[in-house]
Design a protein around this motif. Structure first.
Motif, PDB file in Angstrom:
ATOM      1  N   UNK A  85       0.079  -0.743  -4.845  1.00  0.00           N
ATOM      2  CA  UNK A  85      -1.317  -0.688  -5.283  1.00  0.00           C
ATOM      3  C   UNK A  85      -2.040   0.216  -4.286  1.00  0.00           C
ATOM      4  N   UNK A  86      -3.226   0.636  -4.634  1.00  0.00           N
ATOM      5  CA  UNK A  86      -4.012   1.389  -3.667  1.00  0.00           C
ATOM      6  C   UNK A  86      -4.406   0.480  -2.525  1.00  0.00           C
ATOM      7  N   UNK A  87      -4.714   1.093  -1.381  1.00  0.00           N
ATOM      8  CA  UNK A  87      -5.155   0.314  -0.234  1.00  0.00           C
ATOM      9  C   UNK A  87      -6.362  -0.533  -0.593  1.00  0.00           C
ATOM     10  N   UNK A 121       0.564   6.221  -3.769  1.00  0.00           N
ATOM     11  CA  UNK A 121      -0.655   5.465  -4.124  1.00  0.00           C
ATOM     12  C   UNK A 121      -1.725   5.652  -3.052  1.00  0.00           C
ATOM     13  N   UNK A 122      -2.221   6.864  -2.925  1.00  0.00           N
ATOM     14  CA  UNK A 122      -3.159   7.180  -1.851  1.00  0.00           C
ATOM     15  C   UNK A 122      -4.545   6.630  -2.147  1.00  0.00           C
ATOM     16  N   UNK A 126       0.834  -1.210   0.000  1.00  0.00           N
ATOM     17  CA  UNK A 126       0.000   0.000   0.000  1.00  0.00           C
ATOM     18  C   UNK A 126       0.865   1.255   0.000  1.00  0.00           C
ATOM     19  N   UNK A 127       2.030   1.161  -0.580  1.00  0.00           N
ATOM     20  CA  UNK A 127       2.902   2.321  -0.694  1.00  0.00           C
ATOM     21  C   UNK A 127       3.580   2.195  -2.040  1.00  0.00           C
ATOM     22  N   UNK A 153      -1.497  12.731  -6.309  1.00  0.00           N
ATOM     23  CA  UNK A 153      -2.366  12.284  -5.216  1.00  0.00           C
ATOM     24  C   UNK A 153      -2.131  13.142  -3.974  1.00  0.00           C
ATOM     25  N   UNK A 154      -0.972  13.814  -3.894  1.00  0.00           N
ATOM     26  CA  UNK A 154      -0.741  14.789  -2.814  1.00  0.00           C
ATOM     27  C   UNK A 154      -1.685  15.976  -2.948  1.00  0.00           C
ATOM     28  N   UNK A 155      -1.890  16.421  -4.198  1.00  0.00           N
ATOM     29  CA  UNK A 155      -2.834  17.529  -4.416  1.00  0.00           C
ATOM     30  C   UNK A 155      -4.255  17.104  -4.056  1.00  0.00           C
TER      31      UNK A 155
END
Length: 932
Positions: free
Chosen positions: A222-224, A814-815, A205-206, A709-711
């Motif tokens: 991958x995404x969570x 990968x949030x 998840x990272x 994904x930070x934005x």
């Protein structure tokens, strides 16, 4: 998880290693697999071993064996990772969702104990330590105390999960960074489970899960959302990818670091274009690349955009496994298995690749990257010139003339230690008067009770962080940094008083080898005391800058800089006070702490003077390659790793003393502001409702290129006055206890309010406004409002929402919350020019349809300004089991004029279509679990 294969090809057999016997699935049983690249051989074995005739078929295995390197990907396969790895920011929501699923299963009449990881899952708590305290001997202790104070609720919840779920283990805080713990301890390279031996593979998840690729382990971020499905036995749906062969030749020159190699490779691969592809390193040069450097290269895979960046198994892999304390039995198995399956690197037999690149390592030169993207590489020799160009876009201040020197002399007479370029510790100070013309300048005098008097100006380095998984796993750059610190101290140099120094190693082994080499005193003399064993500066856990420095920056709108040895330097990520962020090797981080400014040329500008008054340049203190190598050999030993990891799951007395709830289902605390029951299954029925076309949607945000994904879902500090802060205020949380958005990912109420709330996000519905704002068209005239508040009004009025974006939408970490928050804000579709891989699949996993503008078109070229209402037709075809290639989008302007275009549907596989029809991946898994 052992899956019984129907074994169409008769591949099942045994492998004898010493006195042990293992069941294996031989690749040799399938003609054609011997020609495949290493990574595809790993996938082929995976399919052979999990072939069930339904999800995973003999046809998929044949298609992989007959892989055409030049073909565009079009064959879907189902990959079943051997294990799942998580960090706590992304892992907490996974466990929240699993706990919520147990309740949903009970409500729908199923057995809650069915909700258990079927693949082993490990979580390393590494993202929660914040560097509140730095530059002192007790920094580590105080930061960990604060971490437990802030995160006690989350940690209690994770300890409950460790007891409630089978095959779920937690590495407590303070051990190290997830990816470094993965390569040093968790990854077996060849997995053994229930008597079967097979290649270790993982999803995490990272996004930097790819670090384990350096060890020959195929894995990626991958995404969570996908990780939860993988934990619950869902294979990962993917197309057989193109594989880019990256040939390495030559050796790196003295003075050049692994970081320089990585930034060069990142630059090359970004330019080449590798999104969605595998990168595989090959050639005779591979044997010359130490494993730590391989891990550093694998780690940066998300920065160049590939799914994975892998090295094959060879002698160097075995040596590293031995050094890090793996058993002799495991070493024998890895070697025997790799050789038996054709997975051992053979430089003379090169497979065919889809595309080819080559790098002669001897051509690599020192580099940094910035000021806002990891692929924006700058030669160190050009850094001052480039900085002077870039700073002009960050400030409106004029370039000074000679009059400035007079003004400075008037403000700070020559007798003043500030004007004469010295601080209370005798360190030289760069000021505009000291030759900084040629760039905007605004010298501000600061008096700090602890740090003395000094001048801050644009470009000042206020954060110097040795941090992150990328480099702290690499002894050559870590020892190099410490030797450079020793040489600097011996020459009488000091870090500038305005620099927040940070040392956050990725594992405790780093602290041990610094201790053995006697290097800690020098690092500490320069302010680099250990502040935490975890992921710090790189994810925005930098902590606050000293008060006077922060005030000087914000009151005078100074554009200051951060230099970190990390992999992420996106805008607004490192510190809310810092606009320009640069990636550099650990030795250069220390060099910039000594220089104190980005407006610095290491070749011609002196770092200070030695005791005899002679100028000291970077070349005078840079350690030799031989000395770095000798120090590594004398200071690092196998027993450091075995001792450090002997009690890896035990935790300290703080962890052991947590009051932990028990039981199969979690007792949710309604007052908790950290962990709340997730809303995804509220009102869910056994049969999904048909999907519908979108009518009358409004634009929540109109965004440009490279929106990360930070934005979309920032992980940094919670800004007072924003919707997330208002929620915490209303729940009695004091401002000092806000913690970060990342730490509150177990509470959807905070996270929805933090979605699209990055302080640097620019929503083009508004003119020249940054932050989480939009126009609310439920009100007359569409006034400016917080995105969260507008979304609530739209949802109350029954109005669906869309987001419009540019190129590379959703790049970066990968949030899962970037997709979850988007969905919970009421967004039904995201229309962009292009998507990054993980975010696109995460949107589908949350029931949001990803669409792309027709090739060559954009919101701007179609004349869309975000004030339109949108109708999207063609979604209902999915109810018939058909995924249309395009959907008709009609955007109606306020004057009635219509813009019509066919958007490309980015639901790429049949598996993704199933998820979308079910309203999301979790709903799909849950329904199948109950039926099963």
């Amino acid at each position: 998880m052992n899956v019984t294969s129907i074994d169409t090809f008769g591949a099942k057999g045994t492998l004898e290693v010493g006195s042990n016997s293992y069941e294996i699935f031989r690749l040799a049983a399938v003609p054609g697999t011997e020609k495949l690249p290493y990574a595809l051989k790993v996938l082929a074995e995976n399919l052979l071993r999990t072939e069930d005739g339904a999800n995973i078929t003999a046809d998929q295995i044949r298609a992989l064996a007959a892989w055409d390197p030049s073909a565009e990907p079009d064959t879907e396969i189902q990959f079943t990772p051997a294990r799942v790895i998580m960090q706590d920011f992304t892992g907490v929501p996974c466990i929240v969702d699993l706990a919520t699923m147990r309740e949903a299963v009970t409500t729908l009449g199923g057995d809650p104990n069915k909700v258990n990881p079927l693949s082993p899952a490990d979580m390393v708590i590494d993202h929660s330590v914040i560097l509140d305290v730095f530059g002192t001997a007790d920094a580590l202790e105080r930061n960990v105390d604060l971490e437990y104070e802030r995160n006690g609720e989350r940690y209690q919840f994770l300890r409950w999960g460790q007891g409630a779920f089978d095959d779920f283990k937690v590495v407590p805080p303070g051990v190290g960074i997830v990816h470094q713990v993965n390569i040093e301890y968790l990854a077996p390279t060849v997995m053994v489970r229930n008597g079967q031996a097979y290649p270790d593979t993982c999803v995490g998840t990272d996004s930097h899960t790819t670090m384990v690729n350096g060890l020959g382990v195929l894995g990626w971020g991958v995404g969570g959302i996908e990780a939860e499905a993988a934990m619950l036995g869902q294979p990962v749906s993917m197309l057989i990818p193109r594989v880019v062969g990256f040939k390495l030749t030559g050796e790196i020159k003295p003075g050049v670091t692994a970081t320089d190699v990585v930034l060069t490779v990142t630059d090359m691969l970004r330019k080449h274009g590798v999104v969605g592809k595998f990168v595989e390193f090959y050639g005779k040069g591979v044997a010359e690349v130490p494993l730590a450097n391989r891990a550093t290269l694998g780690n940066m895979s998300p920065e160049f955009g590939s799914t994975a960046a892998i090295f094959p198994i060879d002698e160097e892999t075995i040596n590293y496994l031995r050094l890090t304390g793996r058993s002799d039995e495991q070493l024998a198995l890895v070697e025997a298995y790799a050789k038996e399956q054709g997975l051992w690197h053979d430089a003379d037999n090169e497979p065919a690749y889809s595309e080819y690149l080559e790098l002669d390592l001897s051509t690599v030169v020192p580099s940094i990257a910035g000021p806002k993207r990891p692929q924006d590489r700058i030669l160190l020799s050009d850094s001052k010139t480039q900085f002077r160009q870039d700073i002009r876009t960050y400030t409106n201040d004029p370039v000074p003339h000679t009059a400035l020197d007079e003004a400075l002399e008037e403000s700070f007479p020559a007798s003043d230690p500030v004007a004469s370029g010295t601080a209370t510790d005798g360190a030289a100070l760069p000021t505009a008067a000291n030759g900084n013309s040629g760039r905007p300048s605004k010298p501000i005098k600061v008096s700090d009770p602890e740090r003395g008097d000094f001048v801050l100006d644009h470009g000042a380095v206020v954060v110097a962080g040795i941090t992150s998984c990328t480099n702290t796993s690499n002894p050559s750059v870590m020892i190099g940094a410490a030797l450079l610190a020793r040489n600097a101290v011996e020459k009488g140099l000091a870090s500038k008083p305005w620099v927040k120094t940070n040392m956050a190693p990725g594992s405790q082994v780093v602290a041990d080898y610094y201790e053995k080499a006697g290097l800690w005193p020098y690092l500490e003399k320069l302010g680099f005391y250990v502040g935490g064993f975890g992921c710090t500066t790189c994810i925005g856990n930098t902590g606050p800058l000293p008060e006077q420095i922060s005030a000087a920056i914000n009151d005078n709108d100074l554009s200051v800089t951060a230099v970190l040895s990390g992999n992420r330097n996106f805008e607004g990520r490192i510190s809310p006070d810092v606009k320009m962020n640069y990636l550099a090797s650990p030795p250069l981080v220390i060099a910039y702490a000594l220089a104190g400014t980005m407006d610095f040329d290491f070749e011609t500008d002196a770092l200070g003077k030695d005791q005899n008054g002679n100028d000291v340049f970077l070349k005078d203190i840079w350690p030799s390659a031989q000395e770095i190598d000798d120090t590594i050999k004398s200071a690092i030993s196998r027993d450091m790793f075995t001792k450090s990891y002997a009690t890896v799951f035990d935790g300290d007395q703080r962890w052991q003393g947590l009051n932990t709830p028990e039981g199969d289902t979690f007792a949710w605390d309604e007052k908790s502001t950290y962990v709340r029951k997730a809303p995804y299954f509220d009102g869910m029925s056994m049969e999904p409702a048909p999907v519908e076309d979108i009518k009358g949607a409004r634009v929540l945000a109109l965004l440009g290129d490279s929106v990360t994904t930070d934005h979309i879902s920032p992980a940094g500090p919670i800004k007072p006055g924003t919707p997330a802060a208002q929620y915490l205020d209303a729940n009695g949380v004091a401002r000092k206890d806000y913690n970060s958005l990342g730490s509150r990912r177990g509470n959807h109420e905070v996270m929805i309010r933090g979605t699209f709330a990055n302080i640097r996000l620019r929503n083009q519905l508004l003119d020249d406004v940054s932050g989480g704002y939009t126009r609310d068209f439920t009100q007359p005239g569409g006034p400016q409002a917080f995105i969260y508040d507008a979304s609530q009004n739209y949802q109350a009025a029954g109005i669906p929402l869309v987001v419009l974006g540019g190129k590379e939408y959703g790049s970066g970490s990968s949030r899962d919350w970037a997709a979850k928050g988007t969905r919970l804000l009421g967004v039904k579709a995201v229309i962009t020019e292009s998507f990054e891989r993980i975010h696109r699949s995460n949107l589908i996993g949350m029931g949001v349809v990803p669409l792309q503008f027709p090739a060559g078109q954009s919101a701007a070229s179609l004349g869309l300004d975000g004030t339109e209402t949108f109708d999207i037709e063609g979604i209902t075809k999915l109810n018939e089991g058909v995924t249309p290639k395009t959907m008709k989008v009609t955007a109606t302007k306020e004057n009635g004029e219509k813009v019509v275009f066919d958007a490309v549907v980015r639901i790429d596989t049949p598996g993704e279509a199933d998820y979308y029809r079910n309203g999301g991946i979790l709903q799909y898994v849950l329904r199948n679990m109950i039926r099963g």
